[in-house]
Scaffold this active site. Structure first.
Site, PDB file in Angstrom:
ATOM      1  CB  ALA A  79      -0.903   0.001   1.233  1.00  0.00           C
ATOM      2  CB  CYS A  80       0.373   4.711  -1.070  1.00  0.00           C
ATOM      3  SG  CYS A  80      -0.829   5.472   0.022  1.00  0.00           S
ATOM      4  CG  LEU A  81       5.830   4.794   1.425  1.00  0.00           C
ATOM      5  CD1 LEU A  81       7.008   5.672   0.996  1.00  0.00           C
ATOM      6  CD2 LEU A  81       6.293   3.725   2.404  1.00  0.00           C
ATOM      7  CB  SER A 109      -1.631   3.202   3.927  1.00  0.00           C
ATOM      8  OG  SER A 109      -0.466   2.396   3.807  1.00  0.00           O
TER       9      SER A 109
END
Length: 266
Positions: A170-172, A174
């Protein structure tokens, strides 16, 4: 289910795939290549501080090994005050920037359809970004055909994709609690922290950012190992700027920052 996916894709003609290097989008890319041919498919990788460099490098190498055309598109979501504010709707503003960039590229190259890798289980969590996908008419073939996460991995393995068992990413952003401003500097700290733990041999993890505190999530099977390596882990995370290091005894779970939105304690 692979044949069903190929049959579903063939009428689309020319497509652009929102590609991240994860198993879902890689399966969609591979299926598009098989169904439509290389000249009719382009993989679009959105690049910003929210994408770890290691993930970018892996995605580029994988696309190359598949013989796919790849374009990297810089996106500016981290400069958007609405994104930086990090409300529960942050993902909407992120995806709005990303999908608009992909849609713009597609229109400039006379490509009608943009596809993503959302599967049938991705709607079970809090996903504000889906609204942006709907608004910009992004197609989600895995979701539409009812592919579960298990189905995706089985299909990817059957097609020989090397990342069929890659842990979900997941993108950072998150990793950051809602209400804490998301900045490139903060994202860089989280990226460095997680990279340090990957170097210690952990394959799947999240470093959740709570100010001076790093809350480490690893799968339940790695909890004892993390305790045994607590000194190395503590030193590694302190070197990236954290003062305190905690181990979350509930283990790794996707979207744990959303637990506060569901009436549970994070």
């Amino acid at each position: 289910m692979i044949q069903k996916l190929l049959d579903h894709l063939r009428p689309l003609g020319r497509v652009a795939v929102a590609y991240s290097g994860g198993v879902d989008s890689t399966l969609v890319l591979k299926a598009c290549l098989d169904a439509l041919g290389r000249k009719n498919v382009v993989a679009l990788l959105a690049v910003s501080p929210s994408l770890p460099q290691s993930e970018k490098d892996e995605a580029v190498a994988l696309a190359k090994s598949m013989g796919a055309r790849l374009e990297m598109l810089p996106t500016l979501e981290v400069e958007d005050p609405a994104y930086q504010a990090n409300a529960p709707s942050r993902c909407y503003f992120c995806k709005d920037h990303v999908y608009r960039a992909l849609r713009k590229y597609a229109e400039q190259h006379d490509i009608m359809h943009v596809l993503d890798g959302m599967n049938a289980e991705d709607t079970l969590d809090v996903r504000p970004g889906r609204a942006a996908a709907r608004e910009l008419k992004i197609l989600s073939p895995l979701h539409d055909l009812g592919f579960s996460k298990k189905d995706v991995r089985e299909a990817a393995k059957a097609l020989g994709l090397p990342n069929w068992d890659k842990p979900a990413a997941a993108c950072l952003a998150s990793r950051v609690p809602y209400g804490t401003s998301v900045t490139p500097r903060l994202l860089s700290q989280i990226e460095r922290a997680e990279a340090a733990l990957f170097d210690l041999g952990f394959r799947e993890l999240r470093v959740r950012h709570h100010g001076d505190v790093a809350r480490l999530e690893v799968p339940e099977g790695d909890l004892m190992r993390a305790l045994q390596q607590r000194e190395d882990i503590t030193n590694a995370l302190r070197a990236t700027g954290y003062t305190y290091v905690t181990l979350d005894l509930a283990g790794l779970r996707s979207g744990s920052m959303n637990e506060v939105l569901k009436g549970r304690t994070a």
